[in-house]
Motif scaffolding. Structure first.
Motif, short mmCIF file in Angstrom:
data_model
loop_
_atom_site.label_atom_id
_atom_site.label_comp_id
_atom_site.label_asym_id
_atom_site.label_seq_id
_atom_site.Cartn_x
_atom_site.Cartn_y
_atom_site.Cartn_z
N ALA A 139 44.31 -55.22 4.71
CA ALA A 139 45.67 -55.08 5.26
C ALA A 139 46.41 -56.42 5.23
CB ALA A 139 45.58 -54.58 6.69
N GLY A 140 47.72 -56.38 5.52
CA GLY A 140 48.48 -57.61 5.72
C GLY A 140 49.23 -58.14 4.52
N MET A 141 49.32 -57.33 3.46
CA MET A 141 50.05 -57.79 2.27
C MET A 141 51.22 -56.85 2.01
SD MET A 141 47.21 -58.43 -0.61
CE MET A 141 45.63 -58.01 -0.02
N PRO A 142 52.26 -57.31 1.31
CA PRO A 142 53.24 -56.34 0.84
C PRO A 142 52.54 -55.46 -0.20
CG PRO A 142 54.02 -58.61 0.53
CD PRO A 142 52.57 -58.68 0.88
N PRO A 143 52.74 -54.15 -0.16
CA PRO A 143 51.99 -53.27 -1.07
C PRO A 143 52.05 -53.71 -2.54
CG PRO A 143 53.25 -51.97 0.49
CD PRO A 143 53.60 -53.39 0.76
N ARG A 144 53.23 -54.12 -3.00
CA ARG A 144 53.34 -54.48 -4.42
C ARG A 144 52.48 -55.69 -4.77
NH1 ARG A 144 57.54 -56.05 -1.56
NH2 ARG A 144 58.54 -58.08 -1.78
N ALA A 145 52.16 -56.50 -3.76
CA ALA A 145 51.34 -57.69 -4.01
C ALA A 145 49.86 -57.36 -3.95
CB ALA A 145 51.69 -58.78 -3.00
N ALA A 146 49.53 -56.11 -3.64
CA ALA A 146 48.13 -55.71 -3.54
C ALA A 146 47.71 -54.90 -4.76
CB ALA A 146 47.91 -54.89 -2.26
N LEU A 147 48.49 -55.00 -5.85
CA LEU A 147 48.22 -54.19 -7.04
C LEU A 147 46.77 -54.33 -7.53
CD1 LEU A 147 49.06 -52.39 -9.46
CD2 LEU A 147 49.71 -54.49 -10.64
N GLY A 148 46.25 -55.56 -7.51
CA GLY A 148 44.89 -55.78 -8.01
C GLY A 148 43.88 -54.93 -7.24
N HIS A 149 43.98 -54.95 -5.91
CA HIS A 149 43.06 -54.16 -5.08
C HIS A 149 43.24 -52.67 -5.36
CE1 HIS A 149 41.58 -57.33 -2.49
NE2 HIS A 149 42.80 -57.73 -2.23
N LEU A 150 44.50 -52.24 -5.32
CA LEU A 150 44.78 -50.80 -5.44
C LEU A 150 44.34 -50.27 -6.81
CD1 LEU A 150 48.37 -50.90 -3.86
CD2 LEU A 150 46.35 -49.83 -2.81
N PHE A 151 44.66 -51.05 -7.85
CA PHE A 151 44.38 -50.58 -9.21
C PHE A 151 42.88 -50.53 -9.50
CE2 PHE A 151 43.27 -51.59 -13.57
CZ PHE A 151 43.83 -50.51 -14.23
N SER A 152 42.16 -51.62 -9.21
CA SER A 152 40.75 -51.62 -9.62
C SER A 152 39.94 -50.66 -8.75
CB SER A 152 40.15 -53.03 -9.61
OG SER A 152 40.20 -53.57 -8.32
N THR A 153 40.37 -50.46 -7.50
CA THR A 153 39.68 -49.47 -6.67
C THR A 153 39.81 -48.09 -7.31
OG1 THR A 153 40.19 -50.76 -4.69
CG2 THR A 153 39.58 -48.48 -4.33
N LEU A 154 41.04 -47.77 -7.71
CA LEU A 154 41.27 -46.48 -8.36
C LEU A 154 40.47 -46.36 -9.66
CD1 LEU A 154 42.93 -43.82 -8.74
CD2 LEU A 154 44.65 -45.21 -9.93
N LEU A 155 40.57 -47.39 -10.49
CA LEU A 155 39.93 -47.31 -11.81
C LEU A 155 38.42 -47.15 -11.71
CD1 LEU A 155 40.65 -47.50 -14.86
CD2 LEU A 155 39.93 -49.89 -14.73
N ILE A 156 37.80 -47.92 -10.83
CA ILE A 156 36.34 -47.83 -10.74
C ILE A 156 35.92 -46.48 -10.13
CG2 ILE A 156 34.26 -48.88 -9.70
CD1 ILE A 156 35.53 -50.34 -12.20
N CYS A 157 36.74 -45.95 -9.23
CA CYS A 157 36.44 -44.58 -8.73
C CYS A 157 36.50 -43.59 -9.89
CB CYS A 157 37.45 -44.17 -7.65
SG CYS A 157 37.15 -44.93 -6.08
N LEU A 158 37.55 -43.70 -10.71
CA LEU A 158 37.68 -42.76 -11.83
C LEU A 158 36.48 -42.89 -12.78
CD1 LEU A 158 41.51 -42.92 -12.69
CD2 LEU A 158 40.30 -41.33 -11.19
N GLU A 159 36.09 -44.14 -13.01
CA GLU A 159 34.93 -44.37 -13.89
C GLU A 159 33.68 -43.73 -13.28
OE1 GLU A 159 33.90 -48.61 -14.86
OE2 GLU A 159 31.94 -47.97 -14.10
N ARG A 160 33.44 -43.97 -12.00
CA ARG A 160 32.23 -43.45 -11.35
C ARG A 160 32.24 -41.93 -11.28
NH1 ARG A 160 31.10 -45.77 -5.75
NH2 ARG A 160 29.30 -44.44 -6.01
N LEU A 161 33.43 -41.35 -11.25
CA LEU A 161 33.51 -39.89 -11.18
C LEU A 161 33.51 -39.26 -12.57
CD1 LEU A 161 36.05 -39.60 -8.23
CD2 LEU A 161 33.59 -39.13 -8.18
N GLY A 162 33.34 -40.09 -13.59
CA GLY A 162 33.16 -39.57 -14.95
C GLY A 162 34.44 -39.29 -15.70
N VAL A 163 35.56 -39.80 -15.21
CA VAL A 163 36.84 -39.55 -15.90
C VAL A 163 36.92 -40.36 -17.20
CG1 VAL A 163 39.37 -39.75 -15.69
CG2 VAL A 163 38.00 -39.02 -13.73
N CYS A 164 36.28 -41.53 -17.21
CA CYS A 164 36.35 -42.40 -18.40
C CYS A 164 35.04 -43.17 -18.54
CB CYS A 164 37.51 -43.38 -18.25
SG CYS A 164 37.46 -44.32 -16.71
#
Ligand code: F6R
Length: 341
Positions: A139-164
């Motif tokens: 917490a504690g960041m402007p959302p747009r400045a947290a892109l790195g956290h938001l993006f890689s969390t999503l991507l690795i979830c997709l990878e682990r769930l077999g999407v890619c």
């Protein structure tokens, strides 16, 4: 004496931390309990603004590589094709964005498999209560400045769930490249910001993969620098927008084209870009051509994302705008909350 708080300096620090965020988000997602892989026929990721752009970047990255269709939803409603067999990911940094909460509510009613990526708020509370996986971002960041956290969390979830396929190597390369190049991109951004000064930037994407990157440039120039920005996509641009260039009042002098290029840009699209400037008699006089760097798609995408983020900071500095300040968005959210009662 302690230096007074400067929003633009803070935003600059956060942009510098983008590679560290990517690495940290990947670790969080790698360790989280998110359930079994597969078992869904599509993926829908809902999110707005700084929380929505990550899904669009992932969509571009996985365009011809995902095993199921990936929808990026930036509205109250989700597409009809998102059925009970879909995986639905709600991404809201604050956890309180009404469009994302509405999409999340629909996904629940449709019986989708659900996950949330958030720093808390109503989304965090509701998803935790319902027993859905909640992937927490700091917490504690402007959302747009947290892109790195938001993006890689999503991507690795997709990878682990077999999407890619595994994204680890691309992610590692992106992190390395950003760490080694960030200072020189900062300097380059200063030069680009000078060229943008007092002009309307139009950012051209030259491949589907880069469409979300041009959107990121636009959003960062809007929010950090407080300037209008237009985006356009080639080759589609050549079938409509080319006719309007420089008209009706020949604003050419006030417009600067920033073309984002990548090694997957079709050679014909490169030729089209040069031809556009020629055919329109240089309607827009100044063209900045920027090539992505790196080997993997992920590194190439983030080389241009980080450069664009730096450009928005440098334009903010030149404009004397506090890059943190997004009062109009805050005011609109306040009015919407009042309307909800
Ligand atoms: C603010 C920002 C906004 C928000 C958007 C959605 O930094 O970038 O575009 O991201 O208003 O809010 P959240 O991200 O909290 O769901």
């Amino acid at each position: 004496m302690k230096k007074p708080f400067n929003g633009t300096d803070r935003m600059h620090e956060l942009v510098m931390s983008l590679p560290d965020q990517l690495a940290s988000g990947a670790r969080t997602a790698g360790a989280a309990r998110i359930g079994r892989a597969g078992g869904f026929d599509s993926v829908a990721v809902a999110g707005m603004g700084g929380s929505g752009i990550g899904a669009r970047i992932a969509q571009g990255l996985l365009l011809d590589r995902s095993r199921v269709p990936v929808y990026a939803c930036n509205d109250y409603d989700i597409p009809a094709a998102v059925s009970a067999k879909a995986l639905f990911v709600a991404v809201s940094y604050s956890g309180n964005t009404e469009e994302t909460l509405s999409a999340y509510g629909q996904a629940r009613r449709r019986g989708c498999r659900i996950m949330a990526i958030t720093s808390g708020g109503k989304l965090g509370q509701s998803a935790a209560k319902a027993g859905y996986p909640v992937l927490a971002v700091p917490a504690g960041m402007p959302p747009r400045a947290a892109l790195g956290h938001l993006f890689s969390t999503l991507l690795i979830c997709l990878e682990r769930l077999g999407v890619c396929e595994s994204q680890q190597r691309g992610l590692e390369e992106a992190v390395r490249l950003m760490r080694s190049r960030r200072r020189s991109w900062m300097a380059e951004a200063r030069t680009i910001a000078k060229q943008l000064d007092g002009r309307l930037p139009i950012v051209y994407s030259t491949s589907r993969m880069l469409d979300a990157v041009t959107d990121r440039w636009r959003c960062q120039l809007n929010e950090n620098a407080g300037v209008l920005c237009h985006t356009s996509s080639l080759p589609e641009h050549n079938h409509n927008e080319i006719v309007g260039m420089g008209r009706p009042d020949h604003p050419g002098r006030h417009v600067v084209v920033v073309a984002l290029l990548d090694r997957e840009t079709h050679p014909c699209t490169r030729f089209r870009l040069e031809s556009v400037l020629d055919i329109t008699n240089q309607a827009y006089q100044l063209a900045v051509r920027l090539e992505s760097e790196g080997r993997s798609r992920l590194a190439r995408i983030f080389s241009l994302v980080m450069l664009g983020d730096f450009v928005s900071i440098e334009v903010a500095r030149r404009q004397g705008k506090d890059a943190m300040d997004i009062k109009r968005i805050d005011e609109l959210k306040r009015r919407m909350a009042q309307k909800r009662g």
